[in-house]
Design an enzyme around this catalytic site. Sequence first.
Site, mmCIF file in Angstrom:
data_model
loop_
_atom_site.group_PDB
_atom_site.id
_atom_site.type_symbol
_atom_site.label_atom_id
_atom_site.label_comp_id
_atom_site.label_asym_id
_atom_site.label_seq_id
_atom_site.Cartn_x
_atom_site.Cartn_y
_atom_site.Cartn_z
ATOM 1 N N SER A 63 27.168 -2.391 29.930
ATOM 2 C CA SER A 63 27.398 -3.562 30.782
ATOM 3 C C SER A 63 26.811 -4.866 30.245
ATOM 4 O O SER A 63 27.131 -5.936 30.776
ATOM 5 C CB SER A 63 26.853 -3.300 32.189
ATOM 6 O OG SER A 63 27.674 -2.390 32.874
ATOM 7 N N LYS A 66 29.388 -7.472 29.432
ATOM 8 C CA LYS A 66 30.004 -8.292 30.472
ATOM 9 C C LYS A 66 29.563 -9.749 30.392
ATOM 10 O O LYS A 66 30.314 -10.654 30.778
ATOM 11 C CB LYS A 66 29.683 -7.723 31.851
ATOM 12 C CG LYS A 66 30.209 -6.308 32.062
ATOM 13 C CD LYS A 66 29.667 -5.677 33.336
ATOM 14 C CE LYS A 66 30.136 -4.243 33.504
ATOM 15 N NZ LYS A 66 29.573 -3.586 34.703
ATOM 16 N N TYR A 188 38.421 -2.654 28.657
ATOM 17 C CA TYR A 188 37.103 -2.646 29.291
ATOM 18 C C TYR A 188 36.218 -1.551 28.709
ATOM 19 O O TYR A 188 35.045 -1.785 28.380
ATOM 20 C CB TYR A 188 37.273 -2.462 30.793
ATOM 21 C CG TYR A 188 35.976 -2.273 31.544
ATOM 22 C CD1 TYR A 188 35.091 -3.323 31.719
ATOM 23 C CD2 TYR A 188 35.633 -1.031 32.068
ATOM 24 C CE1 TYR A 188 33.888 -3.153 32.398
ATOM 25 C CE2 TYR A 188 34.447 -0.847 32.760
ATOM 26 C CZ TYR A 188 33.575 -1.904 32.919
ATOM 27 O OH TYR A 188 32.398 -1.726 33.590
ATOM 28 N N TYR A 239 22.231 -4.832 38.375
ATOM 29 C CA TYR A 239 22.832 -3.970 39.392
ATOM 30 C C TYR A 239 22.262 -4.276 40.778
ATOM 31 O O TYR A 239 22.011 -5.438 41.097
ATOM 32 C CB TYR A 239 22.674 -2.496 39.005
ATOM 33 C CG TYR A 239 23.171 -2.193 37.612
ATOM 34 C CD1 TYR A 239 24.467 -2.532 37.230
ATOM 35 C CD2 TYR A 239 22.357 -1.586 36.661
ATOM 36 C CE1 TYR A 239 24.939 -2.259 35.945
ATOM 37 C CE2 TYR A 239 22.822 -1.307 35.374
ATOM 38 C CZ TYR A 239 24.108 -1.658 35.034
ATOM 39 O OH TYR A 239 24.565 -1.394 33.762
ATOM 40 N N VAL A 257 23.835 0.637 31.035
ATOM 41 C CA VAL A 257 23.372 2.018 31.169
ATOM 42 C C VAL A 257 23.177 2.706 29.824
ATOM 43 O O VAL A 257 22.747 3.855 29.780
ATOM 44 C CB VAL A 257 24.307 2.845 32.077
ATOM 45 C CG1 VAL A 257 24.313 2.292 33.490
ATOM 46 C CG2 VAL A 257 25.712 2.950 31.493
#
Length: 303
Positions: A63, A66, A188, A239, A257
Amino acid sequence: MHIPALLEAIHTEVSEAVPHGAPADYIPALAGVDTTKFGIAVADIDGTVTGVGDWETPFSLQSISKVFTLAMVLARDEESLWDRVGKEPSGNPFNSLVQLENEAGIPRNPFINAGAMVTTDHLASIVGDAAAELLTFLRAESGNLAVRVDTEVRDSEITQSDRNLALAHFMASYGNMRNPVVTVADQYVRQCAIMMSCRDVALSGLFLARHGMRADGSRLLTRSQAKRLNAIMLTCGTYDAAGEFAYRVGVPAKSGVGGGILAVIPGRCTICVWSPGLDTHGNSVRGVAALDRFTTLTGWSVF
């Protein structure tokens, strides 16, 4: 302040005192990663990088990717993106479907999985292949042409994509996907499976510490855009533990992660920590502890 000695002290202290957590075992390719691995890198705004531990070992970006996809969209088409995704913390796990129905298929922010897929979809509509565009960007900013997609991790994640596909199909039912769901999901997953070291990540994120300026001196984001991206990292980047992270560490950050965390101290430096043992929120246990010690000992914080 002597950064190399400080990093050595933090690395030793955290390694000895902080449990290393558990890997992201729901991704088969990450389940067997060595959770004793631990690296820290600090990149000054002039591009000088200092590291300790496993700071040159590539790991799965997950992530953290992103942040960079969002930056590339903001540089090209900021205003229309915010019609499709919000800027608020979700308060729910990163792969939750709960809020989408209540909020008509508009994800809370670009860093939960649903929001990141909208961002990837948005970039794909502009450039065609969002993951390939991201890879080119990261190679340029890190100066490392060996940055690559880990095909084992990519394939492993594709086999576990049911929830992400459900999120994407649900958003498509509300008209919030422009490209085929399978195409977006593939791009993605590829962006999440990029392998980088702490060194690479710290260098690639320096445009956020430089108020939008890239490694070659060109401008990716305006100062205002860089400020806003850092703000979203602070409020949404770790998160559903973003409030606790801001309380403990006090800087914008984005975790993944794979065990990495990119942290930004605007006008001063970026920091990347990596330790693949995670807490229940999906954040690196030792990574958070190391950043906590770093900002406490340096006094470098946005607060």
